[in-house]
Write an enzyme that holds these catalytic residues in place. Sequence first.
Site, PDB file in Angstrom:
ATOM      1  N   LYS A   1       0.843  -1.198   0.000  1.00 31.02           N
ATOM      2  CA  LYS A   1       0.000   0.000   0.000  1.00 31.02           C
ATOM      3  C   LYS A   1       0.883   1.254   0.000  1.00 31.02           C
ATOM      4  O   LYS A   1       0.692   2.158  -0.780  1.00 31.02           O
ATOM      5  CB  LYS A   1      -0.902  -0.032   1.242  1.00 31.02           C
ATOM      6  CG  LYS A   1      -1.834   1.136   1.342  1.00 31.02           C
ATOM      7  CD  LYS A   1      -2.780   0.992   2.532  1.00 31.02           C
ATOM      8  CE  LYS A   1      -3.544   2.281   2.740  1.00 31.02           C
ATOM      9  NZ  LYS A   1      -4.452   2.229   3.881  1.00 31.02           N
TER      10      LYS A   1
ATOM     11  N   GLU B   1      10.411  -4.704   4.604  1.00 29.72           N
ATOM     12  CA  GLU B   1      10.494  -6.096   4.136  1.00 29.72           C
ATOM     13  C   GLU B   1      10.215  -6.183   2.640  1.00 29.72           C
ATOM     14  O   GLU B   1      10.954  -6.818   1.885  1.00 29.72           O
ATOM     15  CB  GLU B   1       9.468  -6.967   4.883  1.00 29.72           C
ATOM     16  CG  GLU B   1       9.751  -7.181   6.359  1.00 29.72           C
ATOM     17  CD  GLU B   1       9.172  -6.095   7.243  1.00 29.72           C
ATOM     18  OE1 GLU B   1       8.854  -4.991   6.738  1.00 29.72           O
ATOM     19  OE2 GLU B   1       9.048  -6.336   8.461  1.00 29.72           O
TER      20      GLU B   1
ATOM     21  N   GLY C   1      -4.769  -2.066   5.071  1.00 26.63           N
ATOM     22  CA  GLY C   1      -3.988  -3.210   4.596  1.00 26.63           C
ATOM     23  C   GLY C   1      -4.672  -4.538   4.863  1.00 26.63           C
ATOM     24  O   GLY C   1      -4.771  -5.410   3.991  1.00 26.63           O
ATOM     25  N   ARG C   2      -5.174  -4.708   6.079  1.00 26.37           N
ATOM     26  CA  ARG C   2      -5.773  -6.000   6.444  1.00 26.37           C
ATOM     27  C   ARG C   2      -7.184  -6.166   5.886  1.00 26.37           C
ATOM     28  O   ARG C   2      -7.825  -7.184   6.113  1.00 26.37           O
ATOM     29  CB  ARG C   2      -5.743  -6.165   7.962  1.00 26.37           C
ATOM     30  CG  ARG C   2      -6.378  -5.024   8.736  1.00 26.37           C
ATOM     31  CD  ARG C   2      -6.000  -5.086  10.215  1.00 26.37           C
ATOM     32  NE  ARG C   2      -6.494  -3.942  10.974  1.00 26.37           N
ATOM     33  CZ  ARG C   2      -5.858  -2.798  11.106  1.00 26.37           C
ATOM     34  NH1 ARG C   2      -4.707  -2.616  10.484  1.00 26.37           N
ATOM     35  NH2 ARG C   2      -6.357  -1.816  11.840  1.00 26.37           N
TER      36      ARG C   2
ATOM     37  N   GLU D   1      -4.682  -6.833  14.727  1.00 25.06           N
ATOM     38  CA  GLU D   1      -4.205  -5.495  14.358  1.00 25.06           C
ATOM     39  C   GLU D   1      -5.367  -4.502  14.456  1.00 25.06           C
ATOM     40  O   GLU D   1      -5.164  -3.320  14.663  1.00 25.06           O
ATOM     41  CB  GLU D   1      -3.599  -5.509  12.938  1.00 25.06           C
ATOM     42  CG  GLU D   1      -2.538  -4.444  12.738  1.00 25.06           C
ATOM     43  CD  GLU D   1      -1.821  -4.522  11.402  1.00 25.06           C
ATOM     44  OE1 GLU D   1      -2.466  -4.355  10.360  1.00 25.06           O
ATOM     45  OE2 GLU D   1      -0.595  -4.734  11.394  1.00 25.06           O
TER      46      GLU D   1
ATOM     47  N   HIS E   1      -4.988 -33.518  17.544  1.00 20.89           N
ATOM     48  CA  HIS E   1      -3.877 -34.345  18.016  1.00 20.89           C
ATOM     49  C   HIS E   1      -2.739 -33.503  18.558  1.00 20.89           C
ATOM     50  O   HIS E   1      -1.612 -33.975  18.667  1.00 20.89           O
ATOM     51  CB  HIS E   1      -3.399 -35.252  16.875  1.00 20.89           C
ATOM     52  CG  HIS E   1      -4.473 -36.205  16.453  1.00 20.89           C
ATOM     53  ND1 HIS E   1      -4.660 -37.424  17.071  1.00 20.89           N
ATOM     54  CD2 HIS E   1      -5.472 -36.076  15.552  1.00 20.89           C
ATOM     55  CE1 HIS E   1      -5.715 -38.022  16.516  1.00 20.89           C
ATOM     56  NE2 HIS E   1      -6.225 -37.227  15.600  1.00 20.89           N
TER      57      HIS E   1
ATOM     58  N   LYS F   1       9.454  -0.701  14.311  1.00 20.12           N
ATOM     59  CA  LYS F   1       9.995  -0.381  12.979  1.00 20.12           C
ATOM     60  C   LYS F   1      11.085   0.693  13.087  1.00 20.12           C
ATOM     61  O   LYS F   1      12.147   0.583  12.484  1.00 20.12           O
ATOM     62  CB  LYS F   1       8.889   0.182  12.074  1.00 20.12           C
ATOM     63  CG  LYS F   1       7.929  -0.811  11.485  1.00 20.12           C
ATOM     64  CD  LYS F   1       7.055  -0.091  10.455  1.00 20.12           C
ATOM     65  CE  LYS F   1       5.791  -0.841  10.129  1.00 20.12           C
ATOM     66  NZ  LYS F   1       4.868  -0.116   9.271  1.00 20.12           N
TER      67      LYS F   1
HETATM   68  O1  F6P Z   1       3.158  -2.971   9.755  1.00 20.76           O
HETATM   69  C1  F6P Z   1       1.796  -3.155   9.633  1.00 20.76           C
HETATM   70  C2  F6P Z   1       1.308  -2.847   8.259  1.00 20.76           C
HETATM   71  O2  F6P Z   1       1.185  -1.471   8.102  1.00 20.76           O
HETATM   72  C3  F6P Z   1      -0.004  -3.548   7.984  1.00 20.76           C
HETATM   73  O3  F6P Z   1      -1.088  -2.875   8.468  1.00 20.76           O
HETATM   74  C4  F6P Z   1       0.036  -3.693   6.511  1.00 20.76           C
HETATM   75  O4  F6P Z   1      -0.878  -4.645   6.064  1.00 20.76           O
HETATM   76  C5  F6P Z   1       1.471  -4.097   6.313  1.00 20.76           C
HETATM   77  O5  F6P Z   1       2.181  -3.335   7.257  1.00 20.76           O
HETATM   78  C6  F6P Z   1       2.028  -3.880   4.945  1.00 20.76           C
HETATM   79  O6  F6P Z   1       1.977  -2.541   4.542  1.00 20.76           O
HETATM   80  P1  F6P Z   1       2.178  -2.131   3.035  1.00 20.76           P
HETATM   81  O7  F6P Z   1       1.100  -2.749   2.224  1.00 20.76           O
HETATM   82  O8  F6P Z   1       2.119  -0.634   3.017  1.00 20.76           O
HETATM   83  O9  F6P Z   1       3.523  -2.631   2.584  1.00 20.76           O
END
Ligand code: F6P
Length: 546
Positions: free
Chosen positions: A212, A218, A274-275, A360, A391, A511
């Site tokens: 987003k 990452e 995002g979620r 979240e 199990h 972060k």
């Molecule tokens: O760190 C949390 C977050 O902001 C989530 O809410 C989101 O889904 C994820 O990181 C990834 O964010 P982006 O789509 O901006 O890379």
Amino acid sequence: MATVTETKALVDREAWKALAAHAEQMRAVTLRDLFAKDPGRGERLTAQGPGLLLDYSKNRVTDETLSLLVKLAEDCGLKQRTEAMFTGEKINVTENRAVLHVALRAPTSEKIVVDGEDVVPQVHAVLDKMAGFADRVRSGDWKGATGKRIRNVVNIGIGGSDLGPVMAYEALRHYSDRNLTFRFVSNVDGTDFAEAVRDLQADETLFLVASKTFTTLETMTNAHSAREWALQGLGGDETAIAKHFVAISTNAKEVAKFGIDTENMFGFWDWVGGRYSMDSAIGLSTMIAIGPDNFRAMLDGFHSMDVHFRTTPVEKNLPALLGLLTVWYTDFFDAQTVAILPYEQYLKRFPAYLQQLTMESNGKHVTLDGRHVTYETGPVYWGEPGTNGQHSFYQLIHQGTRLIPCDFIGFAKTLNPLGRHHDMLMANVFAQAEALAFGKTAEEVRAEGVPEALVPHKVFEGNRPSNTILAELLTPSLLGQMVALYEHAVFTQGVVWGVDSFDQWGVELGKVLAQRIIGELESPTPPELKHDTSTNRLIEWYRSHK
Ligand code: F6P
């Protein structure tokens, strides 16, 4: 920050106080008693939604509990808050944003205005662009730089830009094009990327960089590694990259900076959290896998649950009931977790997906107006597909000391009929819920001739609550309904708890600290460490061992 009118504290509401008093009485009431006294209970305490049946009769509730919970929802303004969400009010107050994932699945006939603009045509324009692209990849019309067709699709993203896509891909694998290979890379741990591409050829591989913000550490790190890997495989030709990378983002500037032509960018909007984004352009991998028609069927499924949630009275409203039952156990029975137990192998990533959606969203300790809550909010969600969990951890759910409300999810039909497997699978759903609710008394154990010393070990106290959610078959539409069910259950909880279910400030501090520490780990000379003594020592240890 948008202004918030200070509302009455939750604990001062009459319905809350009544629930607290009522909970004291309910502690001694057993599901055995409730069922014995009410032969119609198993039929009455069910609710039918689009495509889904919710049996909530095996909860420690009476009609009085339910009417108090409904009253609580009304007093907290569930109806008004729902309308505010559906009509684009900026209910995400700490980010001053509308919350409109419901617009992502609104039909063209609807109009939803944000900042003076109807967003529905924009949503459909992106869907059409996605469909055109997905069709080209699926048909082999979209070629890689060397003229070969795409055989591998790698989604790079994290959080909502990964969990939704990977969950949906796994859930709908049955409907996917088996000539295409899908991989999902999320972790900044290089192993994730290395293992994902180890058997792939760059000239047949398409990367979808899903973020987003397009700034997430990452995702950007993995995207840069993917670029290098692709360049290497494509003979170092920079112009070749355009055929192998597309972006999914709200941030065109950063996409262009990364080197992806914004022609090959699929957009969405800041009013999609995002979620809550698996049905936006973030779902491009899903659409490539299952095709545009199936993707649209999934959106229709989401929409049907949206309509149900918006229009059905709370007492028959699946998401509202699910949400309120969680409030009941979290706040009045000290339950700390909820187990999500899908008896459907294709839903194996559903619990992981729900972890972000629920935790979240409602892992918050202050109310909308910034006051510290004086009650518990979001519980821990976790789970595994059945019957595997039986199990491993079910022992604790049956005989441990904690109350763990469970959601069992099962289907009438399987997508892979194989002998007696499906009846056996479903027998386990019904048996587990039955065993949890009714248990086995000492008398019953003794009657089986069990030696006295073993009796306490073989007693099942029962009275352990569960919901059973049943549907006919796992289809794209059904998946949409199921996700929307939990989205709106989370919303319902958030409304009662009075928290902002749509921000996620809690992920920020770590972060920022990590950014500082990266420099300290990579510094060629020993850095001056100004952390606490523990963190300093850990960093020194890492530097001397790496
Ligand atoms: O760190 C949390 C977050 O902001 C989530 O809410 C989101 O889904 C994820 O990181 C990834 O964010 P982006 O789509 O901006 O890379």
